[in-house]
Design a protein around this motif. Structure first.
Motif, short mmCIF file in Angstrom:
data_model
loop_
_atom_site.label_atom_id
_atom_site.label_comp_id
_atom_site.label_asym_id
_atom_site.label_seq_id
_atom_site.Cartn_x
_atom_site.Cartn_y
_atom_site.Cartn_z
N CYS A 61 -11.23 -6.05 -2.68
CA CYS A 61 -9.80 -6.25 -2.57
C CYS A 61 -9.48 -6.93 -3.77
O CYS A 61 -9.86 -8.13 -4.06
CB CYS A 61 -9.73 -7.13 -1.35
N CYS A 108 -5.78 -1.93 -3.39
CA CYS A 108 -6.64 -1.85 -2.18
C CYS A 108 -7.63 -0.66 -2.17
O CYS A 108 -7.12 0.23 -2.85
CB CYS A 108 -5.66 -1.85 -0.90
N ASN A 109 -8.64 -0.98 -1.76
CA ASN A 109 -9.76 0.34 -1.75
C ASN A 109 -10.16 0.21 -0.28
O ASN A 109 -10.97 -0.68 0.23
CB ASN A 109 -11.10 -0.23 -2.46
N CYS A 110 -9.62 1.20 0.52
CA CYS A 110 -9.45 1.20 1.92
C CYS A 110 -10.28 2.29 2.40
O CYS A 110 -10.45 3.38 1.67
CB CYS A 110 -8.06 1.48 2.06
N CYS A 145 -8.83 -0.01 7.76
CA CYS A 145 -7.70 -0.47 7.15
C CYS A 145 -6.53 -0.45 8.08
O CYS A 145 -5.97 0.70 8.48
CB CYS A 145 -7.57 0.65 5.93
N PRO A 199 -3.26 -0.95 7.02
CA PRO A 199 -2.12 -0.12 6.67
C PRO A 199 -2.31 1.43 7.12
O PRO A 199 -1.56 2.19 7.79
CB PRO A 199 -2.02 -0.16 5.36
N ASN A 201 0.93 -1.23 -0.12
CA ASN A 201 0.23 -0.02 0.04
C ASN A 201 0.60 1.33 -0.05
O ASN A 201 0.49 2.29 0.63
CB ASN A 201 -0.85 -0.02 1.48
N CYS A 226 -12.14 -7.90 1.69
CA CYS A 226 -11.16 -7.09 2.20
C CYS A 226 -11.01 -7.75 3.79
O CYS A 226 -12.01 -7.88 4.67
CB CYS A 226 -11.87 -5.64 2.35
N ASN A 227 -9.69 -8.01 3.92
CA ASN A 227 -9.61 -8.47 5.39
C ASN A 227 -9.76 -7.69 6.56
O ASN A 227 -10.02 -7.77 7.50
CB ASN A 227 -8.17 -9.38 5.35
N CYS A 228 -9.28 -6.22 6.26
CA CYS A 228 -9.25 -5.29 7.31
C CYS A 228 -10.79 -5.19 7.77
O CYS A 228 -10.74 -5.12 8.79
CB CYS A 228 -8.60 -4.02 6.91
N LYS A 229 -11.51 -4.93 6.71
CA LYS A 229 -13.04 -4.48 7.03
C LYS A 229 -13.61 -5.74 7.83
O LYS A 229 -14.52 -5.74 8.62
CB LYS A 229 -13.75 -3.93 5.99
S1 SF4 Z 1 -5.42 -2.85 2.71
FE1 SF4 Z 1 -7.51 -1.81 2.28
S2 SF4 Z 1 -8.61 -2.95 0.39
FE2 SF4 Z 1 -6.75 -4.11 1.38
S3 SF4 Z 1 -7.56 -5.44 2.86
FE3 SF4 Z 1 -6.92 -3.47 3.96
S4 SF4 Z 1 -8.59 -1.91 3.84
FE4 SF4 Z 1 -9.03 -3.97 2.44
#
Ligand code: SF4
Ligand code: SF4
Ligand code: SF4
Length: 314
Positions: free
Chosen positions: A182, A229-231, A236, A238, A141, A166-169
């Motif tokens: 993602c 990535c669409n954050c 997110c 990162p 990222n 998307c793993n973060c969400k």
């Molecule tokens: S970096 Fe962004 S798109 Fe990628 S998994 Fe995390 S929030 Fe989702």
């Protein structure tokens, strides 16, 4: 002796997750990890080792790999395997077994989310420092990209993209922004693709997802080689890790200054709704812009209906 003492040690499970071990791991996986420890096993030895746990040892291995309970050490039919660690498993669990993840009380999930982002941030600090020292290396990222730049990355791809949740969400669940956004390119060992996940996309489908994400207030970040990535700003890892280590502007790297032409602004409030950092705000008919709060993600610019937000390349 605590019944999971060996497992907790080998799989590096933090205390906050101990009560939920049977949700994260199947009983056969637990038995396998307790036998394997942290050693690497190639197929023949692994078959012998696991044969008193199941009649289909390689079936267990293949499922455990798909669930990110095991990692591969090399490619091919003779790939060797090692137990993964809880940190690897948590994101997969939330991505692919969301109902089970949601069955854990919210307060405990929040503790695991905090543990995860802090652990991620401490590993990322070194990678970022390395990337800043050596221009040929990039952290994941690495940059914010405009919508047009992101679409061009897709046009220029060598291989075909695929989409995963998307793993973060999925882990953080701090908002209800779109999750099926993602877009990954890497298909080698230990990738989600190699583990049997991901929806194949044509380039046009990938570009449609990116356009939709941009309009939905998700920011495009990438280092160009492995993912788009669409954050968001609240889930997110990162972005949250960057905040924790004080790397705003450096990671994801700011490429543009945002310039607001207040006189052209018609006060529609779209930028305020889209901005993940509260840099644009709306109070009744009054719109304000705080450049200090802006991360230069660029999404407000292309979505302003009258072109009142422009970008100046740094
Ligand atoms: S970096 Fe962004 S798109 Fe990628 S998994 Fe995390 S929030 Fe989702
Ligand atoms: S999107 Fe554009 S017109 Fe609408 S409030 Fe923001 S700057 Fe003004
Ligand atoms: S104001 Fe800055 S951070 Fe907010 S949407 Fe615009 S470019 Fe992104």
């Amino acid at each position: 002796m605590y019944m999971y003492e060996l497992l907790v040690d080998y799989f590096q499970i933090p205390e906050i997750a101990h009560d939920y071990i049977p949700l994260f791991l199947r009983s056969e996986e637990i038995a396998a990890i307790e036998k394997m420890g942290r050693a690497l096993y190639c197929p023949e030895k692994l078959r012998d080792l696991l044969s008193d746990i199941t009649g289909d040892p390689m079936g267990l291995v293949s499922e455990a790999y798909s669930r990110s309970v095991f990692n591969k050490a090399e490619d091919g039919d003779d790939a060797c395997f090692q137990a993964a660690v809880f940190y690897d498993r948590l994101a997969y669990f939330a991505q692919y077994e969301p109902e089970l993840w949601k069955s854990i009380p919210k307060e405990r999930r929040a503790l695991m989310d905090t543990w995860y982002v802090e652990k991620y941030a401490s590993g990322a600090r070194g990678r970022l420092e390395e990337a800043l020292r050596d221009n040929s290396r990039l952290i994941e990222n690495a940059f914010f990209f405009t919508l047009d730049e992101t679409l061009k990355i897709i046009d220029d791809l060598d291989g075909d993209p695929y989409m995963v949740p998307c793993n973060c969400k999925s882990v953080a669940m701090n908002c209800d922004k779109p999750r099926d956004v993602c877009i990954l390119f890497k298909k080698g060992i230990n990738s989600q693709w190699d583990r049997g996940h991901g929806k194949p996309l044509t380039r046009e489908e990938a570009k449609d997802i990116i356009r939709f994400a941009n309009k939905s207030g998700l920011m495009q970040t990438s280092e160009m080689e492995s993912a788009i990535c669409n954050c968001d700003g609240c889930c997110c890892y990162p972005i949250r890790a960057s905040r924790l280590i004080g790397a705003k502007g450096l990671w994801p790297k700011k490429v543009y200054d945002v310039v607001w032409d207040e006189k052209s602004c018609v006060g529609c409030g779209k930028c305020a709704k889209l901005c993940n950092f509260g840099a644009f705000r709306q109070d009744g008919l009054n719109i304000t812009f705080d450049p200090e709060a802006c991360w230069s993600c660029t999404i407000c610019s292309g979505n302003c209906p009258v072109g009142a937000i422009s970008l100046e390349r740094i």
